[in-house]
Structure formats: structure tokens, C-alpha cells
Scaffold this active site. Structure first.
Site, PDB file in Angstrom:
ATOM      1  N   GLY A   1       0.671 -27.197  97.135  1.00  0.00           N
ATOM      2  CA  GLY A   1       0.408 -26.492  95.880  1.00  0.00           C
ATOM      3  C   GLY A   1      -0.436 -25.246  96.100  1.00  0.00           C
ATOM      4  CG  ASN A   2      -4.380 -25.533  97.289  1.00  0.00           C
ATOM      5  OD1 ASN A   2      -4.723 -25.210  96.165  1.00  0.00           O
ATOM      6  ND2 ASN A   2      -4.725 -26.683  97.840  1.00  0.00           N
TER       7      ASN A   2
ATOM      8  CE  LYS B   1      -1.510 -31.884 102.898  1.00  0.00           C
ATOM      9  NZ  LYS B   1      -0.698 -31.781 101.685  1.00  0.00           N
TER      10      LYS B   1
ATOM     11  CE  LYS C   1       3.182 -30.935  99.144  1.00  0.00           C
ATOM     12  NZ  LYS C   1       1.840 -31.257  99.479  1.00  0.00           N
TER      13      LYS C   1
ATOM     14  CE  LYS D   1      -3.272 -35.548  92.774  1.00  0.00           C
ATOM     15  NZ  LYS D   1      -3.963 -34.803  93.808  1.00  0.00           N
TER      16      LYS D   1
END
Ligand code: ADP
Ligand code: MG
Length: 321
Positions: free
Chosen positions: A15-16, A278, A216, A132
Site C-alpha cells: 500500500g505504501n 508477508k 493483502k 488491525k
């Protein structure tokens, strides 16, 4: 490893990496996405078959801020709507930027964003403990009312309090078969599973949206398997996952077997909410029969596909290229 074996790739963009450094105004988001799509176009020009997924953390945070500030005039949108909106907007921007970057390389190809729904388990333990953080930082005094109204908020270090929402496990991609067909067709670049997908639960023989946000990278692992990708590439803002991250004894993890990486997870090297998902996503992809998963930075995509950059998770690690 030959090119053939790594023909199909799912690239997960952080996202970043697509939001720009600090301000999320349209111009800087478009500039950040354009930069990212140059990298992706390069990989496509090299002959790989690419599908994309992307984060939406900063964007969904902005959407929640709108809920807060405009709540008196416009009914606040539920979280599943917020995710759907960011999928559409980011998908639109990604498609434009990617098509442009491909065209400058002599490739005429459309990108197709797919609004993607993901089923979660109504009994997931995450519903009981929202963990979150989303949206803006604010002071405790400002959120007392909202906690009373049923929202979860928690202290997040020096910058103040943030809203906490459940992040249940992504279980199944509702739109999987359509995504699969589009990828197999080979004439378009598919963008799917944005922001981890729109969370839904099955209820009364149908489906309804849920107040949650998904990870994600974990959804990316499902998506990579669903499209039969040989490589799952997680593009973020660090060159690799590291042990002893941020300390003087920090070391990047290069080629690693899943068993070995599991041990490092157990030693607590990867921060929850950022690198841990991740690493978990990379492990799941490989442990469930995927070929290779790589965690690296956006500017190393091409090298990473050849196993020459990043944290490369593979059942039979090869020597670094
Ligand atoms: P993205 O938007 O790409 O999902 P995240 O911020 O969620 O990015 O995750 C990447 C960040 O994870 C890095 O910028 C880094 O600060 C952090 N991080 C935490 N632990 C580690 C680690 N062990 N190795 C590398 N990066 C780590
Ligand atoms: Mg992240």
C-alpha cells in the site's frame, strides 16, 4: 531455474509503495503508482505473465477519515464498502498507469481491475479481538464516545490512539473462477484482491459484507495459488526480510527453505502487521505446492524473478544468482 518455470507471476504491491511518501493527494498517488507500474511493465516486457494485487492501508485510512469528518452530512460507509471503493479507485489508477507504461514499451494491452470478494469464517477468533489499526491517530479523549458506541480503539505508541478492526483469515476468493479465466485468457493484465479483498461471510444461504479488513499478503497467497502462479512476488519498501531487524546485528535473509524460515518466525524476527504476514504468506504459498515466493523492494522486481534479490523462499534453495 529457467524462465519457463517462472512464467506466471503474481506481484503483490505494498500500500505504501503506491501511496507516495506522506501526502495522499491525487497527484502524488498517481505519481507513486506511475513509478510502480514502470517496474511492473518492465517485467511484462521481459515476457512474464503478470497478475497484480495491491494493498490499500493509506487509502482506506483516508476513507475512514471522511466517514468521521462528514458523518453528519453523509451516512458513514461500512468497512466493506470502504474496501470496495479503494479497490475500484486504485484499480482504475493502476490500469491507466500500467497501460501507459506498457504502451511506451510497444505493448498494447488492457489492464482489468476485478472487484474481489473474499470469504472469512464467522467463527474466526479475530472477531473477538480486533488487532488491525486503521485510519488516523487521535487522542483518547476524542474516542470515548465511539468506544461507547461499540468501536474498538487502542493506544499505538506516541502518536496516540487508532481504531482497531478485526482482521480474520482470508479463506476463499469468491471471484476466483472469473479471475482464473481472465488470467488464462492472457490478453489482459488482471488486477485483483486489492486491499486483501472485500471481507464477506456466508449467511442465510447468501453472502454479506463484514466489518473487517483483510491482509493483502495472505489473500495474495490464495490468489497466487488460484491462478497457478509459479512465483509469488511481494514488493514492499525493504530489500528483504531481516533477522534482528533494526539492530546492529541485522542480517537480510536471502535464499531460505520453508522449514528454516519457520524457525526464524518462531524466534520472533518479523513484526506482526508488517513483515510477519508477508513471511507467513510466502511460506503458505510454497508449503502448499507453489514454486517460489520472494519478498523484496519494488525496484528489484526483475532481479527477484531470477532469484537474485530479496528473501527467496523455495523448497530447494539455489545458490544466489
Ligand atoms: P507494505 O505496505 O508493503 O505492506 P509494511 O509496512 O506492511 O509494507 O511492511 C514492510 C515493513 O516491515 C518495512 O518497511 C519494515 O519497516 C517492517 N519490518 C518489520 N520487521 C521486519 C523485518 N524483520 N525485516 C524487514 N522489514 C521488517
Ligand atoms: Mg502491509
Amino acid at each position: 531455474v529457467s524462465r519457463e518455470r517462472l512464467h506466471r507471476v503474481l506481484i503483490a504491491l505494498g500500500g505504501n509503495a503506491i501511496a507516495g511518501p506522506s501526502s495522499h493527494d491525487p497527484a502524488s498517488q498517481q505519481a507513486a503508482i506511475a513509478r510502480a507500474m514502470e517496474q511492473v511493465a518492465e517485467v511484462i516486457a521481459e515476457g512474464y505473465e503478470v497478475a497484480l494485487t495491491h494493498g490499500n492501508g493509506p487509502q482506506v485510512g483516508d476513507r475512514l477519515l471522511i466517514n468521521e469528518l462528514a458523518g453528519d452530512a453523509v451516512a458513514p460507509a461500512p468497512l466493506d464498502w470502504c474496501v470496495a471503493e479503494t479497490q475500484a479507485t486504485l484499480g482504475y489508477l493502476i490500469a491507466n498507469a500500467l497501460e501507459h507504461a506498457l504502451r511506451t514499451r510497444g505493448i498494447e494491452r488492457l489492464a482489468v481491475p476485478v472487484i474481489t470478494r473474499v470469504l472469512v469464517d464467522p467463527d474466526d477468533p479475530a472477531w473477538k479481538s480486533p488487532t488491525k489499526p486503521v485510519g488516523e491517530f487521535t487522542s483518547k479523549e476524542d474516542v470515548v464516545e465511539r468506544i461507547r458506541a461499540g468501536e474498538a480503539w487502542g493506544p499505538q505508541g506516541e502518536r496516540g490512539w487508532r481504531r482497531l478492526v478485526p482482521s480474520p483469515e482470508p479463506r476463499q476468493i469468491v471471484d476466483e473462477a472469473v479471475i482464473q479465466r481472465l488470467v488464462d485468457d492472457g490478453t489482459v493484465v488482471v488486477v485483483a484482491g486489492g486491499g486483501g479483498g472485500i471481507p464477506m461471510v456466508t449467511a442465510n444461504g447468501g453472502r454479506c459484507g463484514a466489518e473487517a479488513v483483510l491482509d493483502k499478503d495472505l489473500t495474495g497467497a490464495l490468489l497466487a495459488a488460484a491462478i497457478g502462479a509459479e512465483c509469488f512476488l511481494i514488493a514492499t519498501d525493504v530489500p528483504a526480510a531481516a533477522v534482528n531487524f533494526g539492530s546492529r546485528s541485522q542480517e537480510w535473509v536471502g535464499h531460505v527453505a520453508p522449514e528454516e524460515l519457520r524457525l526464524l518466525v518462531g524466534e520472533g524476527h518479523f513484526a506482526s502487521g508488517s513483515m510477519a504476514p508477508k513471511v507467513e504468506a510466502a511460506l503458505r504459498f510454497v508449503e502448499n505446492g507453489g514454486g517460489r515466493a520472494v519478498i523484496t523492494s519494488l525496484d528489484r522486481l526483475s532481479d527477484a524473478l531470477l532469484g537474485g534479490a530479496g528473501t527467496v523462499v523455495e523448497s530447494h534453495p539455489l545458490p544466489a544468482a
